[in-house]
Design an enzyme around this catalytic site. Structure first.
Site, short mmCIF file in Angstrom:
data_model
loop_
_atom_site.label_atom_id
_atom_site.label_comp_id
_atom_site.label_asym_id
_atom_site.label_seq_id
_atom_site.Cartn_x
_atom_site.Cartn_y
_atom_site.Cartn_z
N SER A 1 21.11 35.74 46.25
CA SER A 1 19.96 35.08 46.86
C SER A 1 19.74 33.70 46.23
O SER A 1 20.65 32.88 46.20
CB SER A 1 18.73 35.98 46.75
OG SER A 1 17.69 35.54 47.59
N GLU B 1 20.16 39.63 58.06
CA GLU B 1 19.26 38.83 57.23
C GLU B 1 19.06 37.42 57.76
O GLU B 1 19.95 36.83 58.38
CB GLU B 1 19.74 38.79 55.78
CG GLU B 1 21.15 38.33 55.52
CD GLU B 1 21.44 38.31 54.02
OE1 GLU B 1 20.73 37.60 53.29
OE2 GLU B 1 22.37 39.04 53.60
N HIS C 1 19.46 41.79 53.41
CA HIS C 1 19.57 40.81 52.33
C HIS C 1 19.93 41.50 51.01
O HIS C 1 19.35 42.52 50.64
CB HIS C 1 18.24 40.08 52.20
CG HIS C 1 18.21 39.01 51.18
ND1 HIS C 1 19.06 37.91 51.22
CD2 HIS C 1 17.43 38.83 50.08
CE1 HIS C 1 18.79 37.13 50.20
NE2 HIS C 1 17.81 37.66 49.48
#
Length: 300
Positions: free
Chosen positions: A144, A238, A268
């Site tokens: 991320s 995502e 995600h």
């Protein structure tokens, strides 16, 4: 079986109270509860240390003789998470790569916005080099926002003339803080954990008055020439899907050896669900092979 696994993960993520766009003081303990819900395996050992005045957590495993070092950067929208909380995912990657992991406790926004996190990342890397670890024995990894930070740090490293690391692996990377990817809209209903609104708040906290198109903030807009080999993994459900696909295109156009792996119908940072989701184990196995292949030296 895998459909049931995906549905279970989706339901878990939709039921948690954590809000990426919420007040940091309220959301940090909720994020910590979410990430630490599964205890570390007994064969994983963590040790707090300092590299270049930056706090880190070194992660080693029983019966794994490290062939290199994974410099790891946790996710959390540049506002949440810690090196210790990332030990679960970092250790699973280290296990498959046959390496040790060093997770960096980089500065978090809004208290310490950009460029503090990039400076911490580069300082930790430089300290590894100063300690005698060869650049060819270091790979960067992150998930991320940590994936975006890993790439931003490499850009800074290339600009300063330091030797580049051997490779980089990013899972569900957040690399466009302008949140202009089409999947911000097209995947909004499919994504059980992220919203464009939440990411925009975190982008404002991190970028403050800087231009979010700056490649050190949003690497999808950067010149990636001379980048090391890159593996990108992302889930099909995502809102950051287009961040990953555009990053891969950008890297390929710059001549970077890049591999993009899109796993359908998963959320995600799906790799964080190893042991619960077959696709997570398969992706981490592939990431481990990639990192192992790019680490130049082996013991003995």
């Amino acid at each position: 079986m895998t459909t049931q696994q995906r549905d279970t993960v989706d339901q878990i993520l939709r039921s948690v109270p954590f809000d990426m766009g919420g007040e940091v003081d309220d959301q940090r303990p909720l994020f910590a509860d979410l990430i630490s819900a599964v205890p570390l395996p007994d064969d994983v050992h963590t040790e707090h240390a300092v590299l270049g005045e930056v706090p880190v957590v070194t992660i080693t495993l029983d019966r794994v003789t490290p062939t290199g070092t994974i410099l790891y950067f946790h996710g959390g929208g540049y506002a949440f998470g810690s090196a210790a909380l990332s030990a679960g995912l970092a250790s699973e990657l280290a296990r498959r790569a046959g390496a040790r992991a060093v997770s960096v406790d980089y500065a978090l926004a809004p208290e310490r916005p950009y460029p503090a996190a990039v400076q911490d990342a580069v300082a930790a890397y430089k300290a590894l080099l100063d300690d005698g670890v060869a650049a060819d024995d270091i790979v960067f990894a992150g998930e991320s926002s940590g994936g975006g930070l890993a790439l931003a740090a490499i850009l800074e490293i290339l600009s300063t003339g330091l030797p580049r690391p051997a490779a980089a692996y990013v899972a569900s990377p957040w690399v466009d803080l302008t949140t202009t990817g089409e999947s911000m809209t097209t995947k909004a209903d499919d994504d059980p954990s992220l919203t464009a609104h939440g990411l925009r708040r975190r982008a404002r906290d991190y970028g403050t008055d800087h231009d979010l198109v700056d490649g050190r903030i949003s690497p999808v807009f950067a010149d990636l020439v001379d980048f090391p080999a890159l593996l990108i993994q992302v889930g099909g459900n995502e809102i950051l899907l287009d961040d990953a696909t555009r990053l891969a295109t950008r890297a390929a156009s710059a001549g970077v050896p890049v591999t993009l792996e899109v796993t359908p119908d998963v959320p995600h940072v799906f790799v964080g669900f190893a042991g619960m989701l077959d696709e997570a184990d398969e992706a981490l196995n592939a990431a481990g092979r990639f990192l192992r292949a790019n680490l130049a030296r082996t013991p003995g």
